[in-house]
Design a protein around this motif. Structure first.
Motif, PDB file in Angstrom:
ATOM      1  N   CYS A   1     -40.621  -0.642 -81.894  1.00 27.98           N
ATOM      2  CA  CYS A   1     -39.572   0.259 -82.384  1.00 27.98           C
ATOM      3  C   CYS A   1     -38.450   0.322 -81.348  1.00 27.98           C
ATOM      4  CB  CYS A   1     -40.143   1.655 -82.646  1.00 27.98           C
ATOM      5  SG  CYS A   1     -38.889   2.874 -83.135  1.00 27.98           S
ATOM      6  N   SER A   2     -37.248   0.001 -81.764  1.00 24.06           N
ATOM      7  CA  SER A   2     -36.121  -0.001 -80.835  1.00 24.06           C
ATOM      8  C   SER A   2     -35.628   1.409 -80.525  1.00 24.06           C
ATOM      9  CB  SER A   2     -34.967  -0.819 -81.427  1.00 24.06           C
ATOM     10  OG  SER A   2     -34.574  -0.301 -82.690  1.00 24.06           O
ATOM     11  N   THR A   3     -36.175   2.419 -81.222  1.00 19.37           N
ATOM     12  CA  THR A   3     -35.765   3.805 -80.994  1.00 19.37           C
ATOM     13  C   THR A   3     -36.695   4.522 -80.018  1.00 19.37           C
ATOM     14  OG1 THR A   3     -34.805   3.919 -83.214  1.00 19.37           O
ATOM     15  CG2 THR A   3     -35.258   6.013 -82.102  1.00 19.37           C
ATOM     16  N   CYS A   4     -38.012   4.501 -80.324  1.00 18.01           N
ATOM     17  CA  CYS A   4     -38.961   5.233 -79.481  1.00 18.01           C
ATOM     18  C   CYS A   4     -39.851   4.327 -78.636  1.00 18.01           C
ATOM     19  CB  CYS A   4     -39.833   6.143 -80.353  1.00 18.01           C
ATOM     20  SG  CYS A   4     -40.988   5.247 -81.424  1.00 18.01           S
ATOM     21  N   GLY A   5     -39.871   3.023 -78.901  1.00 15.00           N
ATOM     22  CA  GLY A   5     -40.661   2.100 -78.096  1.00 15.00           C
ATOM     23  C   GLY A   5     -42.099   1.960 -78.534  1.00 15.00           C
TER      24      GLY A   5
ATOM     25  N   ALA B   1     -35.508  -6.416 -84.393  1.00 15.06           N
ATOM     26  CA  ALA B   1     -35.891  -7.456 -83.438  1.00 15.06           C
ATOM     27  C   ALA B   1     -34.717  -7.857 -82.555  1.00 15.06           C
ATOM     28  CB  ALA B   1     -36.434  -8.669 -84.193  1.00 15.06           C
ATOM     29  N   ALA B   2     -33.530  -7.995 -83.142  1.00 14.65           N
ATOM     30  CA  ALA B   2     -32.355  -8.370 -82.352  1.00 14.65           C
ATOM     31  C   ALA B   2     -32.027  -7.311 -81.312  1.00 14.65           C
ATOM     32  CB  ALA B   2     -31.165  -8.603 -83.282  1.00 14.65           C
ATOM     33  N   ARG B   3     -32.146  -6.041 -81.676  1.00 12.85           N
ATOM     34  CA  ARG B   3     -31.875  -4.967 -80.710  1.00 12.85           C
ATOM     35  C   ARG B   3     -32.901  -4.956 -79.597  1.00 12.85           C
ATOM     36  NH1 ARG B   3     -30.471  -0.425 -85.375  1.00 12.85           N
ATOM     37  NH2 ARG B   3     -28.323  -1.157 -85.775  1.00 12.85           N
ATOM     38  N   ASN B   4     -34.155  -5.215 -79.906  1.00  6.96           N
ATOM     39  CA  ASN B   4     -35.188  -5.286 -78.871  1.00  6.96           C
ATOM     40  C   ASN B   4     -34.969  -6.475 -77.938  1.00  6.96           C
ATOM     41  OD1 ASN B   4     -36.769  -2.992 -79.509  1.00  6.96           O
ATOM     42  ND2 ASN B   4     -37.782  -4.089 -81.171  1.00  6.96           N
ATOM     43  N   ILE B   5     -34.540  -7.603 -78.505  1.00  4.66           N
ATOM     44  CA  ILE B   5     -34.258  -8.779 -77.673  1.00  4.66           C
ATOM     45  C   ILE B   5     -33.127  -8.483 -76.704  1.00  4.66           C
ATOM     46  CG2 ILE B   5     -33.336 -11.131 -77.771  1.00  4.66           C
ATOM     47  CD1 ILE B   5     -34.893 -11.464 -80.420  1.00  4.66           C
ATOM     48  N   LEU B   6     -32.077  -7.821 -77.187  1.00  9.26           N
ATOM     49  CA  LEU B   6     -30.969  -7.448 -76.303  1.00  9.26           C
ATOM     50  C   LEU B   6     -31.439  -6.498 -75.211  1.00  9.26           C
ATOM     51  CD1 LEU B   6     -27.991  -7.324 -75.511  1.00  9.26           C
ATOM     52  CD2 LEU B   6     -27.678  -5.546 -77.258  1.00  9.26           C
ATOM     53  N   ALA B   7     -32.217  -5.476 -75.568  1.00  9.34           N
ATOM     54  CA  ALA B   7     -32.690  -4.507 -74.581  1.00  9.34           C
ATOM     55  C   ALA B   7     -33.588  -5.169 -73.544  1.00  9.34           C
ATOM     56  CB  ALA B   7     -33.427  -3.372 -75.285  1.00  9.34           C
TER      57      ALA B   7
ATOM     58  N   THR C   1     -47.363  -6.351 -73.781  1.00 10.01           N
ATOM     59  CA  THR C   1     -47.465  -5.063 -74.473  1.00 10.01           C
ATOM     60  C   THR C   1     -48.225  -4.021 -73.677  1.00 10.01           C
ATOM     61  OG1 THR C   1     -49.461  -5.822 -75.606  1.00 10.01           O
ATOM     62  CG2 THR C   1     -47.374  -6.239 -76.705  1.00 10.01           C
ATOM     63  N   THR C   2     -48.518  -4.329 -72.433  1.00  8.11           N
ATOM     64  CA  THR C   2     -49.255  -3.374 -71.609  1.00  8.11           C
ATOM     65  C   THR C   2     -48.423  -2.104 -71.409  1.00  8.11           C
ATOM     66  OG1 THR C   2     -50.343  -5.187 -70.466  1.00  8.11           O
ATOM     67  CG2 THR C   2     -50.404  -3.024 -69.406  1.00  8.11           C
ATOM     68  N   GLY C   3     -49.014  -0.955 -71.693  1.00  5.94           N
ATOM     69  CA  GLY C   3     -48.357   0.318 -71.486  1.00  5.94           C
ATOM     70  C   GLY C   3     -47.499   0.766 -72.640  1.00  5.94           C
ATOM     71  N   ILE C   4     -47.416  -0.022 -73.731  1.00  5.95           N
ATOM     72  CA  ILE C   4     -46.615   0.359 -74.888  1.00  5.95           C
ATOM     73  C   ILE C   4     -47.537   1.028 -75.898  1.00  5.95           C
ATOM     74  CG2 ILE C   4     -45.169  -0.466 -76.779  1.00  5.95           C
ATOM     75  CD1 ILE C   4     -44.372  -2.800 -75.033  1.00  5.95           C
TER      76      ILE C   4
END
Length: 402
Positions: free
Chosen positions: A325-329, A356-362, A396-399
């Protein structure tokens, strides 16, 4: 304004007269023969005597071959393309020993690219006209775009594709203006939409191969009915090759326009590392993935960002961009390919590709800010992984999961 000097190739189509076509055909054949003979000699020397043969040794072999009665015809073509192909073979072995490429293979008369490379001593460039060695008249070139003002080519490569078209590529010095911009964008590659940008824009997938699939199938069926070795079969093969060339040209043109636009508008571009070679093993998606040409898109982006002073970041191939989730992680446990929109537990409704594109940018910006390289090492790909994209457990550790 900052500028950068680069070596740039300008490719044009030309129409040779019968004498020029015959001379170039002889040159292509001699280039292929010399390459194969030099490769056989180097392979035999290593197999029998554990001896490495370098370019100088193969050049001396070429001199000896020209003095024999069986290979005296090598003197009928320009010597420069023959020397150049020996340099190309040396580069191929250098890449092999550095583990950047596989062992060089022999050139096939039917399948290998027909080309010859000329350096400045083997052509004359005068008043915008190009004349190659062993030719009396200049080439009839269609100047679809001008060369940079005041430059002369340092290398000329002549080639002929499977569709029978002749091309000449002129390598020149060029100056690229580097105009800074403040744009940043993350890019998610897909099939429904060719690209999805972190801004929310979706670029339609033209599906070039699908548009000509029926015509290609008809031409291939007609080719299969022709007798092998006949003139009709050669004509039918040419029709198939022309359809393939039309598909390839449209795809390349679209990708060039797309990558040029992205580079001009953005200072930082973040993409994901896709293993296309593994992904095309999925037989149900192989044709669509190949038509999308993600590898070619990345190649164009790499050299254009370098030319224009842009930054290209590549996230790890196992980063769970679609499931995060690009909002809350929060991380979703499953995300099948047929799910195009989903709702996170925080209440945000996500478009799969835009998220997905927003997560890639972040991810690219975060790893760059932390001083870590985001370009993955090629050796990190573990064997046995499925061809569809999934997350690496370490990524994905810690997510928290949904």
């Amino acid at each position: 304004m900052a500028t950068k000097a680069v070596k740039r190739a300008f490719k044009y189509r030309f129409y040779p007269n019968p004498e020029q076509a015959a001379e170039l055909a002889r040159t292509f054949g001699c280039v292929r023969l010399v390459y194969n003979m030099a490769l056989a000699a180097r392979t035999q020397a290593w197999t029998l005597r554990q001896e490495r043969v370098n370019y100088n040794a193969t050049s001396a072999m070429l001199t000896g071959w020209k003095k024999t009665g069986e290979l005296a015809f090598l003197n009928d073509v320009s010597s420069v393309p023959l020397q150049q192909v020996l340099r190309h073979l040396q580069a191929a072995f250098t890449n092999f020993f550095a583990r950047r490429a596989r062992y060089p293979t022999f050139k096939s008369k039917k399948k290998s690219r027909r080309s010859a490379e000329y350096t400045t001593s083997a052509f004359r460039w005068r008043d915008g006209k190009l004349t190659l060695a062993k030719m009396a008249a200049p080439l009839n070139i269609v100047w679809s775009r001008p060369l940079p003002e005041g430059v002369a080519p340092s290398t000329v490569t002549v080639s002929r594709d499977a569709a029978g078209r002749w091309f000449v590529s002129l390598l020149c010095d060029d100056v690229i203006e580097q105009t800074p911009t403040s744009g940043v964008v993350g890019i998610d590659a897909g099939l429904d939409s060719l690209l999805t940008l972190s801004t929310g824009e979706k670029i339609v997938n033209p599906r070039h191969e699908r548009r000509d699939r029926a015509a290609l199938a008809r031409a291939q069926r007609a080719l299969a009915r022709k007798e092998k070795g006949s003139n009709n079969r050669a004509k039918a093969r040419l029709k198939v090759a022309r359809i393939h060339a039309r598909i390839t040209d449209r795809r390349r043109d679209h990708l060039h326009k797309l990558t040029t636009r992205l580079v001009r508008e953005n200072q930082t571009i973040v993409i994901e590392d896709l293993t296309v070679r593994n992904m095309v093993k999925n037989r149900s998606l192989a044709r669509a993935i190949s038509d999308a040409a993600w590898r070619q898109f990345r190649t164009l982006l790499e050299y254009k960002t370098d030319w224009h002073g842009r930054t290209l970041l590549v996230t790890d191939r196992w980063f769970p961009s679609s499931k995060l989730c690009s909002t809350c992680g929060a991380l979703a446990e499953r995300m099948p390919l047929n799910v195009r929109t989903w709702t996170c537990r925080c209440g945000t409704v996500h478009d799969r590709d835009v998220n997905a594109a927003r997560n890639i940018l972040a991810a690219g910006q975060a790893e760059r800010a932390c001083g870590e390289g985001v370009r993955p090492q090629r050796g990190n790909l573990r064997s046995g992984q499925p061809t569809v994209k999934q997350e690496n457990p370490r990524a994905t550790t810690g997510i928290p999961s949904l």
